[in-house]
Scaffold this motif. Structure first.
Motif, PDB file in Angstrom:
ATOM      1  N   VAL A 185       1.188  -1.157  -0.283  1.00 27.78           N
ATOM      2  CA  VAL A 185       0.540  -0.337   0.307  1.00 27.78           C
ATOM      3  C   VAL A 185       1.206   1.444  -0.032  1.00 27.78           C
ATOM      4  N   GLU A 186       0.450   2.112  -1.091  1.00 26.17           N
ATOM      5  CA  GLU A 186       1.890   3.546  -0.871  1.00 26.17           C
ATOM      6  C   GLU A 186       1.052   4.335  -0.063  1.00 26.17           C
ATOM      7  N   PRO A 187       1.981   4.948   1.064  1.00 24.03           N
ATOM      8  CA  PRO A 187       1.697   5.857   1.160  1.00 24.03           C
ATOM      9  C   PRO A 187       1.119   6.685   1.746  1.00 24.03           C
ATOM     10  N   VAL A 188      -0.258   7.691   2.154  1.00 25.48           N
ATOM     11  CA  VAL A 188       0.007   8.274   2.247  1.00 25.48           C
ATOM     12  C   VAL A 188      -0.105   9.849   2.242  1.00 25.48           C
ATOM     13  N   ALA A 189       0.668  11.067   1.032  1.00 30.84           N
ATOM     14  CA  ALA A 189       1.508  12.125   1.583  1.00 30.84           C
ATOM     15  C   ALA A 189      -0.019  12.856   2.189  1.00 30.84           C
ATOM     16  N   VAL A 190       1.124  13.707   3.210  1.00 31.88           N
ATOM     17  CA  VAL A 190      -0.135  14.222   4.234  1.00 31.88           C
ATOM     18  C   VAL A 190       0.746  15.992   4.214  1.00 31.88           C
TER      19      VAL A 190
END
Length: 569
Positions: free
Chosen positions: A341-346
């Motif tokens: 799962v690709e990390p979520v960018a915040v």
């Protein structure tokens, strides 16, 4: 401060898929130590699993070290009205040592009231003290001073909307952060300022919301009398805001901040319109936990799961002066068998907050357990900005076999007994006043809500004063291994004057993986000591099986076992 937040998403706004960023490797989770953490000494032996952390710089809730003469714990975030309180407060004191000890328990209110009691804590056992049995008041704070070592203290609150269990604070501090909060219809937030010391102090309180920053004038220089607890006036909180982060700065001295969040089930359904929308019933439940006294570059949450009956959200707050670039990293159990799962960018500008709903993340399959890691890093030469983080979990579990209340007892959550943490089931409408969405109509739900602060460090030994399971609560204890080596975990039950290994609970956890412990052979009244030959993070969760409510909390690490992992070569 600009209020436009292109990457933010309000809880009930139009749903969209969160766009992930090509991510830094997961090793960053274990390789980056927070700037705020001071490494006391470096282990030069390459086989050694970690570096030791100077706990004076972390102010984490930690168990009492073995050689300690005495330790104080601070617990508020609850009421002491008897049967009429919103969240009736009690504390559980667990003793994992071979010698019995005593605890001095002081309960104070917001009107100068104070009462104390001294109780015995048996060797290899535990004791419960209910606040209302010492002092009756609407809002109270409790100080527990314990002689001896290997002690952990946790609070439990119960009320009409559920229950919660979480560690008490083992330190007072000059600064506190609450990453999450809500005051929308059906939601109530209460902030408690507990000053356990003789001298008065004052604080400045500011908020970051989904609609901008606020610094209410009545909350600047707010006085907190010595040896008292003060409720922040609810009419001074941001009104009708779905997302609120709080910053409490103490002007002089130290104090403790706790938060109580209640959802009564009368609010809006969670979710939005769209072809792939996931709609959840109105939330109901309560969470009482300590605020967070320190920002960090990394956070770990051992337990997460997406499902029709479960919704997880990560609340992030940036208290600093630089923009924070954060990756939210989701790793399934047994990750080698699952798609990445690709990390979520915040991106979080200074003084702002974000809420990431993991229901929206591409690649997270329903029904699979996962661990969440957060890494804040610098880009284009900018320094990494520490943040604070919490995991919010909303439950709507199907009630497969409703159980009536025991004979002679009323329904609803009641204070637990001293011996077994049992709560009678709720015999009312388990969904509260709010109606579920049409596609969920006709399904019986057992709602609950919990908040878990992230772990900014790991440890090789943890204490759980209560495992959480009772005849009316299903419990689970999860151990996450964020390191690059396999660790072996063993469990000891502390109950009935004995401390003994739990048969079948020993487990080996591969690198960057997690496991649920097999605790079926022990009773609900046991405390637990979870040990590992490396750095791990331990979380306990429980969900009502016959009434309402859920709970999630980290265990309390032993101070000489707390560590951060060294950078990889």
């Amino acid at each position: 401060m600009a209020t436009k937040k292109p990457q933010a998403r309000r809880v009930r706004s139009k749903r969209r898929r969160i766009t992930p960023r090509r991510w830094l490797p997961f090793v960053a989770l274990v390789a980056i130590a927070a700037d705020a953490f001071v490494v006391e000494r470096s282990l030069t032996d390459e086989a050694a699993p970690s570096n030791v952390v100077n706990l004076a710089s972390t102010r984490l809730p930690v168990a009492t070290e073995s050689a300690a003469l005495s330790t104080a714990w601070y617990c508020s975030g609850g009421t002491a009205m008897g049967e009429d309180g919103k969240a009736e407060l009690s504390v559980v004191i667990a003793n994992a040592a071979a010698a019995p000890t005593t605890a001095d328990v002081t309960v104070v209110d917001d009107d100068g009231g104070e009462e104390s009691t001294t109780i015995g804590v048996p060797a290899y056992g535990r004791t419960r003290v209910t606040a209302s049995e010492v002092l009756k008041a609407e809002w109270v704070g409790m100080t527990v001073e314990v002689l001896g070592g290997e002690i952990a203290v946790e609070r439990e609150v119960v009320g009409p909307n559920g229950y919660d269990v979480s560690p008490c604070s083992s330190h007072a501090a000059t600064e506190w952060f609450v990453p999450s909060g809500s005051t929308v219809i059906g939601a109530e937030e209460y902030l408690l300022l507990y000053n356990p010391f003789p001298a008065a102090t004052s604080v400045d309180i500011t908020f970051a919301t989904d609609e901008g920053a606020l610094a209410p004038r009545p909350l600047q220089g707010l006085t907190v009398a010595g040896r008292s607890v003060r409720l922040v006036p609810t009419d001074s909180l941001p009104a009708r805001r779905a997302e609120i982060s709080t910053h409490v700065q103490v002007r002089s001295g130290r104090l403790v901040v706790d938060r109580l969040q209640i959802y009564d089930g009368s609010g809006d359904a969670m979710g939005s319109d769209g072809d792939d929308a996931v709609t959840s019933p109105p939330p109901r439940g309560l969470a009482s936990s300590s605020a967070i006294p320190q920002a960090s570059l990394t956070w770990v949450f051992p337990q997460g799961r997406n499902d029709q009956e479960v919704r997880n959200q990560v609340a992030l707050y940036n208290p600093g002066t630089n923009t924070a670039e954060v990756d939210v990293i989701v790793t399934f159990e047994d990750p080698a068998r699952m798609p990445e799962v690709e990390p979520v960018a915040v991106t979080i500008p200074p003084g702002e907050q974000r809420l990431v709903d993991l229901t929206d993340v591409v690649g997270i399959e329903n029904g699979l357990d996962y661990t969440i890691g957060l890494v804040s890093f610098g880009i284009d030469g900018a320094p990494a900005q520490p943040v604070v983080a919490e995991l919010l979990t909303f439950n709507w579990l199907r009630e497969l076999s409703p159980q009536p209340p025991p004979d002679g007892e009323a329904g609803g959550e009641q204070p637990p007994s001293d011996d077994v943490d049992e709560l009678p089931p709720d015999d009312g409408d388990s969904t509260g006043d709010g109606a579920p969405p049409e596609e969920l109509a006709g399904v019986e739900f057992v709602p609950g809500f919990s908040v878990v602060p992230g772990a900014p460090v790991a440890a090789s030994e943890w204490i759980l004063p209560s495992r959480g399971g009772t005849p009316t609560r299903g419990a689970n204890v999860v151990v996450a291994n964020p390191s690059l080596t396999t660790v072996e975990v063993t469990v000891e039950a502390v109950v009935g004057g004995r401390r003994q290994a739990v048969e079948g609970a020993t487990v080996k956890i591969p690198p960057r993986d997690r496991r649920s412990l097999n605790l079926t052979t022990i009773g609900p009244s046991a405390a637990l000591v979870i040990s590992a030959d490396g750095a791990v993070v331990v979380q306990a969760t429980s969900v009502s099986t016959a009434g309402l409510g859920s709970s999630g909390a980290l265990a309390s690490p032993l101070p000489d076992a707390v560590m951060v992992l060294p950078p990889l070569r």
